[in-house]
Scaffold this motif. Structure first.
Motif, short mmCIF file in Angstrom:
data_model
loop_
_atom_site.label_atom_id
_atom_site.label_comp_id
_atom_site.label_asym_id
_atom_site.label_seq_id
_atom_site.Cartn_x
_atom_site.Cartn_y
_atom_site.Cartn_z
N ASN A 177 0.80 -1.21 0.00
CA ASN A 177 0.00 0.00 0.00
C ASN A 177 0.84 1.27 0.00
O ASN A 177 0.34 2.33 0.34
CB ASN A 177 -0.94 0.01 1.21
N ASN A 178 2.12 1.19 -0.37
CA ASN A 178 2.95 2.39 -0.44
C ASN A 178 2.40 3.35 -1.47
O ASN A 178 1.91 2.96 -2.53
CB ASN A 178 4.40 2.01 -0.78
N LEU A 179 2.53 4.64 -1.18
CA LEU A 179 2.03 5.69 -2.07
C LEU A 179 3.12 6.11 -3.05
O LEU A 179 4.29 5.83 -2.84
CB LEU A 179 1.59 6.88 -1.21
N PRO A 180 2.75 6.81 -4.12
CA PRO A 180 3.76 7.31 -5.07
C PRO A 180 4.80 8.19 -4.36
O PRO A 180 4.46 8.94 -3.43
CB PRO A 180 2.94 8.13 -6.07
N GLU A 181 6.03 8.14 -4.83
CA GLU A 181 7.13 8.83 -4.15
C GLU A 181 7.04 10.35 -4.26
O GLU A 181 7.44 11.05 -3.34
CB GLU A 181 8.47 8.34 -4.69
N THR A 182 6.53 10.88 -5.36
CA THR A 182 6.50 12.34 -5.54
C THR A 182 5.07 12.88 -5.58
O THR A 182 4.80 13.84 -6.28
CB THR A 182 7.22 12.74 -6.84
N ARG A 183 4.20 12.31 -4.81
CA ARG A 183 2.81 12.77 -4.82
C ARG A 183 2.72 14.17 -4.19
O ARG A 183 3.61 14.62 -3.48
CB ARG A 183 1.90 11.79 -4.07
N VAL A 184 1.61 14.85 -4.45
CA VAL A 184 1.36 16.18 -3.90
C VAL A 184 0.93 16.01 -2.44
O VAL A 184 0.03 15.22 -2.14
CB VAL A 184 0.27 16.91 -4.71
N ARG A 185 1.59 16.75 -1.54
CA ARG A 185 1.27 16.65 -0.12
C ARG A 185 0.76 17.99 0.39
O ARG A 185 1.30 19.04 0.05
CB ARG A 185 2.51 16.22 0.67
N LYS A 186 -0.26 17.94 1.24
CA LYS A 186 -0.86 19.14 1.78
C LYS A 186 -0.06 19.63 2.97
O LYS A 186 0.38 18.83 3.81
CB LYS A 186 -2.30 18.84 2.20
N LEU A 187 0.13 20.95 3.07
CA LEU A 187 0.78 21.56 4.22
C LEU A 187 -0.29 22.14 5.13
O LEU A 187 -1.30 22.66 4.66
CB LEU A 187 1.76 22.65 3.77
N LEU A 188 -0.05 22.06 6.42
CA LEU A 188 -1.05 22.46 7.41
C LEU A 188 -0.71 23.83 7.98
O LEU A 188 0.27 23.99 8.69
CB LEU A 188 -1.12 21.41 8.52
#
Length: 148
Positions: free
Chosen positions: A68-79
């Motif tokens: 279930n690993n996610l893509p390495e360069t996916r878009v991540r949200k900042l809080l």
């Protein structure tokens, strides 16, 4: 504790203001980041629909993870708080300002990003910085040799 640093940012930009933000991570990404398997050299930050995202941040898959690993360069949200986002959006609307990540570190067991409101340097500014750096290095070398 520093995990990753964007050294290129200090060469390419004038840093105006630094801001701390949390990152929304999933699954084994936290373990991978704490093991130092992260790179922010080519990453950048965008504000889209009053939300802040970090793009191109490379987080390697956790070696003991599952399928279930996610893509390495996916878009991540900042809080960030809404007022902080609105303030940053106003600054970015001015010509020449951008958001760049400087540091990824842990603080109280949480993974944080230090980002900067920055203005791009021109080529002649970069040359001046390199010239000053070389002069400083030569002075320190001559002081060191003078003591012998």
């Amino acid at each position: 504790m520093n995990i990753a640093r964007n050294k290129k940012a200090f060469h390419d930009y004038f840093i105006e203001e630094k801001i701390e933000a949390g990152i929304e991570l999933h699954g084994t990404e936290v373990k991978s980041i704490k093991n130092g398997k992260v790179s922010i050299k080519e990453s950048f930050i965008r504000i889209i629909k009053n939300e802040v995202f970090i793009m191109n941040m490379h987080v390697s898959n956790y070696e003991f993870g599952n399928i279930n690993n996610l893509p390495e360069t996916r878009v991540r949200k900042l809080l960030l708080h809404r007022k902080e986002i609105e303030k940053l959006a106003g600054k970015i609307a001015e010509k020449g300002y951008t958001l760049i990540p400087l540091n990824i570190y842990t603080k109280n067991r949480l993974v944080k990003v230090e980002m900067a409101l920055a203005k791009g340097k021109k080529l002649y500014d970069k040359r001046d910085d390199l010239k000053r750096k070389d002069q400083k290095r030569d002075i320190e070398r001559s002081i060191k040799d003078f003591g012998r």
